[in-house]
Motif scaffolding. Structure first.
Motif, PDB file in Angstrom:
ATOM      1  N   VAL A   8       1.147  -1.249   0.169  1.00  0.00           N
ATOM      2  CA  VAL A   8      -0.003   0.375  -0.310  1.00  0.00           C
ATOM      3  C   VAL A   8       1.011   1.475   0.101  1.00  0.00           C
ATOM      4  O   VAL A   8       1.772   1.054   0.366  1.00  0.00           O
ATOM      5  CB  VAL A   8      -1.311   0.097   1.257  1.00  0.00           C
ATOM      6  N   SER A   9       0.674   1.823  -0.998  1.00  0.00           N
ATOM      7  CA  SER A   9       1.613   3.526  -0.871  1.00  0.00           C
ATOM      8  C   SER A   9       0.463   5.024  -0.419  1.00  0.00           C
ATOM      9  O   SER A   9      -0.496   4.371  -0.155  1.00  0.00           O
ATOM     10  CB  SER A   9       1.315   4.366  -2.557  1.00  0.00           C
ATOM     11  N   ALA A  10       1.477   5.490   0.317  1.00  0.00           N
ATOM     12  CA  ALA A  10       0.512   6.499   1.042  1.00  0.00           C
ATOM     13  C   ALA A  10       1.615   7.691   1.560  1.00  0.00           C
ATOM     14  O   ALA A  10       2.776   7.798   0.397  1.00  0.00           O
ATOM     15  CB  ALA A  10       0.795   5.728   2.786  1.00  0.00           C
ATOM     16  N   HIS A  11       1.068   8.676   1.487  1.00  0.00           N
ATOM     17  CA  HIS A  11       1.836   9.639   1.560  1.00  0.00           C
ATOM     18  C   HIS A  11       2.830   9.994   2.935  1.00  0.00           C
ATOM     19  O   HIS A  11       2.472   9.264   3.933  1.00  0.00           O
ATOM     20  CB  HIS A  11       0.957  10.825   2.369  1.00  0.00           C
ATOM     21  N   SER A  12       3.940  10.437   2.575  1.00  0.00           N
ATOM     22  CA  SER A  12       5.263   9.932   3.296  1.00  0.00           C
ATOM     23  C   SER A  12       5.475  11.183   4.957  1.00  0.00           C
ATOM     24  O   SER A  12       4.549  11.583   4.425  1.00  0.00           O
ATOM     25  CB  SER A  12       6.700  10.314   3.044  1.00  0.00           C
ATOM     26  N   ALA A  13       5.283  10.152   6.165  1.00  0.00           N
ATOM     27  CA  ALA A  13       5.426  10.955   7.682  1.00  0.00           C
ATOM     28  C   ALA A  13       4.214  12.027   7.646  1.00  0.00           C
ATOM     29  O   ALA A  13       4.506  12.646   8.295  1.00  0.00           O
ATOM     30  CB  ALA A  13       6.718  11.627   7.074  1.00  0.00           C
ATOM     31  N   SER A  14       3.317  11.122   7.459  1.00  0.00           N
ATOM     32  CA  SER A  14       1.776  11.813   7.924  1.00  0.00           C
ATOM     33  C   SER A  14       0.857  10.055   7.728  1.00  0.00           C
ATOM     34  O   SER A  14       0.256   9.739   8.393  1.00  0.00           O
ATOM     35  CB  SER A  14       0.963  12.828   7.320  1.00  0.00           C
ATOM     36  N   GLU A  15       0.647  10.468   6.220  1.00  0.00           N
ATOM     37  CA  GLU A  15      -0.599   8.882   5.871  1.00  0.00           C
ATOM     38  C   GLU A  15      -0.011   7.815   5.942  1.00  0.00           C
ATOM     39  O   GLU A  15      -1.178   6.867   6.431  1.00  0.00           O
ATOM     40  CB  GLU A  15      -1.008   8.892   4.703  1.00  0.00           C
ATOM     41  N   GLU A  16       1.042   7.267   5.828  1.00  0.00           N
ATOM     42  CA  GLU A  16       1.721   6.359   6.434  1.00  0.00           C
ATOM     43  C   GLU A  16       1.491   5.605   7.729  1.00  0.00           C
ATOM     44  O   GLU A  16       0.998   4.419   8.108  1.00  0.00           O
ATOM     45  CB  GLU A  16       2.936   6.123   5.982  1.00  0.00           C
ATOM     46  N   TRP A  17       1.091   6.934   8.628  1.00  0.00           N
ATOM     47  CA  TRP A  17       1.417   6.717   9.529  1.00  0.00           C
ATOM     48  C   TRP A  17      -0.401   6.143  10.509  1.00  0.00           C
ATOM     49  O   TRP A  17      -0.879   6.041  10.738  1.00  0.00           O
ATOM     50  CB  TRP A  17       1.667   7.601  11.035  1.00  0.00           C
ATOM     51  N   GLN A  18      -1.074   7.117   9.802  1.00  0.00           N
ATOM     52  CA  GLN A  18      -2.488   7.261  10.515  1.00  0.00           C
ATOM     53  C   GLN A  18      -3.413   5.221   9.843  1.00  0.00           C
ATOM     54  O   GLN A  18      -3.562   4.754  10.534  1.00  0.00           O
ATOM     55  CB  GLN A  18      -2.827   8.049   9.242  1.00  0.00           C
ATOM     56  N   PHE A  19      -2.610   5.571   8.667  1.00  0.00           N
ATOM     57  CA  PHE A  19      -2.667   3.784   8.141  1.00  0.00           C
ATOM     58  C   PHE A  19      -2.215   2.156   8.715  1.00  0.00           C
ATOM     59  O   PHE A  19      -2.991   1.839   9.099  1.00  0.00           O
ATOM     60  CB  PHE A  19      -1.971   3.372   6.537  1.00  0.00           C
ATOM     61  N   ALA A  20      -1.130   2.718   9.302  1.00  0.00           N
ATOM     62  CA  ALA A  20      -0.544   2.047  10.335  1.00  0.00           C
ATOM     63  C   ALA A  20      -1.136   2.022  11.543  1.00  0.00           C
ATOM     64  O   ALA A  20      -2.050   1.513  11.960  1.00  0.00           O
ATOM     65  CB  ALA A  20       0.996   2.161  10.666  1.00  0.00           C
ATOM     66  N   ALA A  21      -1.730   2.750  12.527  1.00  0.00           N
ATOM     67  CA  ALA A  21      -2.977   3.399  13.319  1.00  0.00           C
ATOM     68  C   ALA A  21      -4.111   2.242  13.303  1.00  0.00           C
ATOM     69  O   ALA A  21      -4.583   2.388  14.014  1.00  0.00           O
ATOM     70  CB  ALA A  21      -2.622   4.974  13.746  1.00  0.00           C
ATOM     71  N   ALA A  22      -4.478   2.281  11.621  1.00  0.00           N
ATOM     72  CA  ALA A  22      -5.745   2.356  11.488  1.00  0.00           C
ATOM     73  C   ALA A  22      -5.727   0.620  11.490  1.00  0.00           C
ATOM     74  O   ALA A  22      -6.638  -0.278  10.836  1.00  0.00           O
ATOM     75  CB  ALA A  22      -6.615   3.064  10.241  1.00  0.00           C
ATOM     76  N   GLY A  23      -4.364   0.032  11.014  1.00  0.00           N
ATOM     77  CA  GLY A  23      -4.302  -1.406  11.435  1.00  0.00           C
ATOM     78  C   GLY A  23      -4.241  -1.695   9.849  1.00  0.00           C
ATOM     79  O   GLY A  23      -4.351  -2.906   9.269  1.00  0.00           O
ATOM     80  N   VAL A  24      -3.790  -1.144   9.051  1.00  0.00           N
ATOM     81  CA  VAL A  24      -3.679  -1.230   7.588  1.00  0.00           C
ATOM     82  C   VAL A  24      -2.377  -2.216   7.099  1.00  0.00           C
ATOM     83  O   VAL A  24      -1.842  -2.954   6.144  1.00  0.00           O
ATOM     84  CB  VAL A  24      -3.905   0.027   6.826  1.00  0.00           C
ATOM     85  N   LEU A  25      -1.378  -1.273   8.181  1.00  0.00           N
ATOM     86  CA  LEU A  25       0.404  -0.922   7.874  1.00  0.00           C
ATOM     87  C   LEU A  25       0.429  -2.296   9.024  1.00  0.00           C
ATOM     88  O   LEU A  25      -0.053  -1.742   9.880  1.00  0.00           O
ATOM     89  CB  LEU A  25       0.994  -0.405   7.240  1.00  0.00           C
ATOM     90  N   ASP A  26       1.670  -3.050   8.419  1.00  0.00           N
ATOM     91  CA  ASP A  26       2.344  -3.886   9.314  1.00  0.00           C
ATOM     92  C   ASP A  26       3.998  -2.911   9.861  1.00  0.00           C
ATOM     93  O   ASP A  26       4.186  -1.543   8.872  1.00  0.00           O
ATOM     94  CB  ASP A  26       3.030  -4.534   8.675  1.00  0.00           C
ATOM     95  N   ASP A  27       4.146  -2.981  11.229  1.00  0.00           N
ATOM     96  CA  ASP A  27       5.243  -2.396  12.045  1.00  0.00           C
ATOM     97  C   ASP A  27       6.758  -3.468  10.657  1.00  0.00           C
ATOM     98  O   ASP A  27       6.794  -4.593  10.830  1.00  0.00           O
ATOM     99  CB  ASP A  27       5.202  -2.945  13.059  1.00  0.00           C
ATOM    100  N   ILE A  28       7.088  -2.365  10.825  1.00  0.00           N
ATOM    101  CA  ILE A  28       8.382  -3.206   9.300  1.00  0.00           C
ATOM    102  C   ILE A  28      10.721  -2.604  10.037  1.00  0.00           C
ATOM    103  O   ILE A  28      11.203  -2.880   9.019  1.00  0.00           O
ATOM    104  CB  ILE A  28       8.089  -3.166   7.904  1.00  0.00           C
TER     105      ILE A  28
END
Length: 480
Positions: free
Chosen positions: A112-132
């Motif tokens: 999943v692509s995301a706006h850096s240093a903002s949306e990527e964290w929001q996606f992670a907080a929403a359970g979309v992205l894994d911790d890598i």
């Protein structure tokens, strides 16, 4: 991230913000994106079709990045036997909604692509992205620009600041951890010129202007020869464009780092109404008669379109502007690109800009191909993958390619050459840490409004300097 939304532009506006503003100020602006309004599309890359390899999918919101991602995916596929299909969804709001809906139905892609240093964290907080964090080790990080890596490392301060709004809270994430890898970077602070128009006006196109004064002189020539179409454009309807994209780089080159930061801070010797600072405002005022008519009413896309259709000879933007101009049908060979040049006799004789992360990609929490997804992101960060991506997208990867870009087209190469690792003479357009409130207070955006008064003829440079000095003095006095 709100603001900068005009025309087709929420997507385009939001991707520019990452390049423009500091963490606190980012919320005030957006950043550029693709010029397309596709509501979905896909294409396969790689040649592993029935060869027994894994089949992965990647989502993005930036149409102009698709050719570069496909080129990297094809090379990765030949190497691994896997297949990666790239799908694009725009505009930005629709993309974010689709990602969150897919998370609820467990129908996410692998990457999943995301706006850096903002949306990527929001996606992670929403359970979309894994911790890598474990996979994104130091050796991998060393492939990228240091400024791109540091900006995407989540801090305790960002987590605390997010907790004021439950809908954007990052409270469940870990400071110092990574949830996505940047693959597109760039910076504001670039000027675009149409070579064919310059030639008609008798302006040398063999090399860009070396100083700010040379640039102004060239614009004066095109304006005198070509009339209104010889002027310069940018989206001053959003005042921050003139301030962040042109005035700050020019001022940094003239003042040098210490005085530049001192003016934003509390150094009275370089306060906004000091002779040095007023001189930068006077230099900015030299452009007042050279802007295209109605520039104060132009949004970002509208200004770029004026340049693309020949209604302007000059345009101010960022690295991300080039791909949009090409999408509008401009001939790459007709585009000259250069960073906003420093004034003659200033602190520095060339402009160096720190690349900021713009778009990142992470592994979806539901992916059954985590190892393969990580492997593709690692390949995309490699010199081979980043070169393929940059050439295909006509944009700047987050990987430091050094001198490997010698074969790139001149416009792309000129932008890349202006980007530099952190240093005394390098401007990070995302660094507003010297401002009152570390860039998160209203004074940062209000400064741009004052600059627009100069363009509108409603304030002289000295009057603007006095107003800014008073504004900053009050803002600092209010700091606890």
């Amino acid at each position: 991230m709100a603001g900068m939304t005009d025309g087709r532009g929420r997507l385009r506006a939001r991707t520019r913000a990452a390049a423009l503003l500091a963490a606190g100020a980012v919320m005030a602006l957006g950043a550029a994106g693709c010029g397309s309004s596709d509501d979905g599309g896909s294409s396969g890359s790689g040649d592993a079709g029935g060869s027994g390899g894994k089949s992965l999918t990647m989502w993005t919101f930036k149409q102009s990045n698709v050719p570069g991602l496909e080129a990297a995916a094809a090379a990765w596929g030949r190497r691994t036997g896997n297949t990666l299909r790239v799908q694009v969804y725009t505009p930005d709001d629709a993309y974010a909604t689709k990602v969150r809906a897919a998370a609820n139905t467990r129908d996410l892609p692998d990457i999943v692509s995301a706006h850096s240093a903002s949306e990527e964290w929001q996606f992670a907080a929403a359970g979309v992205l894994d911790d890598i964090t474990d996979e994104f080790d130091q050796a991998w990080q060393d492939e990228l620009y240091p400024s791109a890596v540091s900006a995407t490392s989540l801090t305790e301060e960002r987590i605390r600041a997010s907790e004021a709004n439950s809908s954007t809270s990052l409270a469940g994430l870990e400071p110092g951890h990574f949830y996505a890898v940047p693959y597109l970077s760039g910076s504001a602070g670039f000027v675009f010129a149409r070579k064919s128009a310059l030639r008609r006006a008798g302006v040398d196109v063999s090399k860009p202007p070396a100083t700010y004064e040379e640039m102004v002189s060239a614009i004066e020539k095109t304006r005198a020869s070509l009339g209104e179409a010889g002027g310069i454009a940018t989206g001053l309807k959003i005042p921050q464009t003139g301030y962040y994209w042109l005035f700050r780089p020019m001022s940094f080159g003239f003042l040098g780092r210490a005085d530049f930061l001192g003016r934003q801070g509390r150094d009275p010797s370089v306060a906004w109404n000091s002779p040095k600072s007023v001189e930068t405002l006077s230099l900015y005022d030299r452009l007042t008669p050279l802007w295209v008519p109605g520039v104060l009413a132009l949004g970002i896309d509208e200004a770029d379109q004026k340049f693309a259709d020949g209604s302007a000879t000059w345009d101010v933007g960022g690295t991300y502007t080039l791909s949009f101009l090409l999408d509008q049908g401009m001939d790459l060979d007709d585009v000259m690109v250069f960073p906003v040049p420093p004034p003659a006799g200033g602190a520095y004789d060339q402009t160096k800009l720190a690349p900021a992360p713009l778009v990142s990609a992470g592994v979806a929490s539901t992916s059954e191909n985590r190892a393969e997804a990580i492997d593709f992101l690692r390949f995309l960060s490699s010199r081979e993958g980043a070169m393929l991506f940059g050439e295909g997208a006509n944009d700047i990867p987050a990987t430091d390619l050094g001198d490997a870009t010698a074969s790139w087209n001149p416009a792309l190469r000129e932008m890349f050459a202006a980007l530099s690792p952190p240093g005394e003479d390098v401007l990070d357009v995302n660094d507003f840490s010297a401002d009152p409130g570390a860039g998160s207070g209203p004074v940062t955006a209000a400064s741009a409004d004052v600059l627009n008064k100069i363009v509108a003829g409603k304030a002289t440079p000295q009057q603007a300097g006095d107003e800014l000095a008073e504004m900053y003095e009050k803002a600092w006095a209010a700091q606890k």
